[in-house]
Design an enzyme around this catalytic site. Sequence first.
Site, PDB file in Angstrom:
ATOM      1  N   HIS A  43       9.717  16.237  -6.871  1.00 31.59           N
ATOM      2  CA  HIS A  43      10.960  16.986  -7.029  1.00 31.59           C
ATOM      3  C   HIS A  43      11.652  17.170  -5.684  1.00 31.59           C
ATOM      4  CE1 HIS A  43       9.144  18.003 -10.897  1.00 31.59           C
ATOM      5  NE2 HIS A  43      10.337  18.400 -11.297  1.00 31.59           N
ATOM      6  N   LYS A  54      12.773  22.968  -4.786  1.00 32.14           N
ATOM      7  CA  LYS A  54      11.990  23.469  -5.913  1.00 32.14           C
ATOM      8  C   LYS A  54      10.817  24.282  -5.374  1.00 32.14           C
ATOM      9  CE  LYS A  54       9.561  22.124 -10.139  1.00 32.14           C
ATOM     10  NZ  LYS A  54      10.281  23.130 -10.957  1.00 32.14           N
TER      11      LYS A  54
END
EC number: 1.17.1.8
Length: 261
Positions: A150, A154
């Site tokens: 990600h 995040k």
Amino acid sequence: MAIRVAVQGALGQMGREVMKTVSNSPDLTLVGACDARASGEFIEVNGKQIFLTSDLNSCLVNTRPEILVDFSLAAAVPQTAETAARVGANLVIGTTGVNPQVLGRLEALTKEFNISVMVAPNFALGAVVMMQLSRIAARYFDWAEIIESHHEKKIDAPSGTAIATAREMNAAREKPFASIPGEAEHKSRGEKFYGVPVHSVRLPGLVAHQEVIFGALGQTLTIRHDTTSRESFMPGVLLAIKEMAGRKGEFIFGLDKLLGF
């Protein structure tokens, strides 16, 4: 009649995308926005002035949404849910990293206040299919690992999608996945969830990606899903909003429950 929708975490990347999508949907009406970082009283979305505040209770009382969509922080979810429940707003929660204890409280709120709550680790339809395919493959392979990647902003790791995938894979089996003796001594082997090692990557340039790798004698099977734009989450969010608006007293975990899997 259009469904009235408010967004919590409105100034985040997902929140902004949700507001834009809801505003463009003819059967939905964006009535309010809330974010801890809010400084003004309105935000412009697709040329419309939408009520904006840092106080969720004020947002809900002033706009009376049927659905509150939450893409904020896991730590804020309990208070968000309590506040929404007390004004009778149903919840669609895409915030990840929500622990089992909080999920239990969310389910209790549905009965206590006769609202409906949906929590989804991932709203991308392809990601939901990836999870279901991984559940099927788990029956036939004794070895498996998950690599999830990600963007660097995040906060939670591993992702909610990775944990949910491991849980589904484990549930499909009659025995635990195989592992290497002494594996726990090596941190580089990933942290295990439901018996599956999960490796998390966080880098600029990524959005959301996951591959589930199965191994057996002389072969491997890889099931991979790539999200290249946050627009991919919007069909799932719209489906959840429309489905949950007509329900009362229900708790649903996972978009797969609305897709007939």
